[in-house]
Design a protein around this motif. Structure first.
Motif, PDB file in Angstrom:
ATOM      1  N   MET A 265       6.971  63.951   2.211  1.00 37.06           N
ATOM      2  CA  MET A 265       7.406  65.336   1.983  1.00 37.06           C
ATOM      3  C   MET A 265       8.045  65.493   0.615  1.00 37.06           C
ATOM      4  N   ALA A 266       8.959  64.553   0.323  1.00 33.15           N
ATOM      5  CA  ALA A 266       9.727  64.701  -0.913  1.00 33.15           C
ATOM      6  C   ALA A 266      10.365  63.378  -1.279  1.00 33.15           C
ATOM      7  N   THR A 267      10.737  63.301  -2.541  1.00 37.79           N
ATOM      8  CA  THR A 267      11.434  62.129  -3.071  1.00 37.79           C
ATOM      9  C   THR A 267      12.772  62.588  -3.612  1.00 37.79           C
ATOM     10  N   SER A 268      13.836  61.966  -3.144  1.00 36.23           N
ATOM     11  CA  SER A 268      15.155  62.331  -3.662  1.00 36.23           C
ATOM     12  C   SER A 268      15.673  61.222  -4.558  1.00 36.23           C
ATOM     13  N   ASN A 269      16.352  61.613  -5.599  1.00 39.44           N
ATOM     14  CA  ASN A 269      16.960  60.676  -6.534  1.00 39.44           C
ATOM     15  C   ASN A 269      18.437  61.027  -6.681  1.00 39.44           C
TER      16      ASN A 269
END
Lengths: 112, 116
Positions: B47-51
């Motif tokens: 879904m998404a990549t968080s940093n």
């Protein structure tokens, strides 16, 4: 987008039999990973492959990174009932910031 | 070994409410966290990549205003499903690389979300 084709979708085998499943890709990956997922749980890493042609074992499991970088297989020898679960291949595309693309999964059933 | 602790494991919420899912890296720092969704009998879809310290990157087709991701520290990333609807019912899983630059990702145990 990039896709992985994993086969077979499901397998019903007798305890003690060997199992083989594979994944193919439409594009090149720089790594291949194999995971097992039990119901209601997150995937658990079984084997990671980093080089084309690499053949790696983990107990009764053996996996290979295809020479073309577009495929990988996983073999399970002498299956036991606790091998039951869903097995996923996952590929790491080049220059994608560590993202993984997962195959559709192979559901393994082992009859005692 | 490295563990990603994910909570809650199951949640049932009413349609229109929001739900927060937490993933904590234990004994290691997770500068990156990947969030996946898995529908029954299907594969994991990113879904998404968080940093940590920056905005999340969302995959095509994922509504960033609906799935709010916050990566406030090196050990905590959260996914909030806002104004949940029954079609959001799914299994949500987080994953973090346990060694920077390597492929030994550790997955959380997943959160089964049911929206009624």
């Amino acid at each position: 987008g990039q896709q992985l084709n994993q086969s077979p979708q499901s397998m019903f085998i007798q305890e003690g039999e060997d199992v083989s499943m594979n994944c193919t890709s439409s594009s090149i990956f720089n790594t291949w990973l194999w995971y097992k997922q039990d119901p209601g749980e997150g995937p658990v890493l079984l084997i990671a492959l980093y080089k084309a042609g690499e053949l790696t074992s983990n107990g009764r499991l053996t996996a290979q990174f295809g020479i073309t970088r577009k495929d990988s297989f996983l073999n399970i020898s002498a299956s036991i009932p606790s091998d039951v679960g869903i097995y996923f291949c996952a590929g790491g595309p080049y220059n994608q910031g560590g993202k993984l693309i997962f195959g559709q999964g192979t559901e393994l059933s082992v009859k005692p | 070994g490295a563990v990603v602790s994910q909570h809650p494991s199951r949640v049932i919420c009413k349609s229109g409410t929001s739900v927060k899912i937490e993933c904590r890296s234990l004994d290691f720092q997770a500068t990156t966290m990947f969030w996946y969704r898995q529908f029954p009998k299907q594969s994991l879809m990113l879904m998404a990549t968080s940093n940590e310290g920056s905005k999340a990157t969302y995959e095509q087709g994922v509504e960033k205003d609906k799935f709010l991701i916050n990566h406030a520290s090196l050990t905590l990333s959260t996914l909030t499903v806002t104004s949940a609807h029954p079609e959001d019912s799914s299994f949500y899983i987080c994953s973090a690389p346990t060694v920077q630059g390597a492929w030994g990702y550790t997955f959380g145990s997943g959160t089964r979300l049911t929206v009624v």
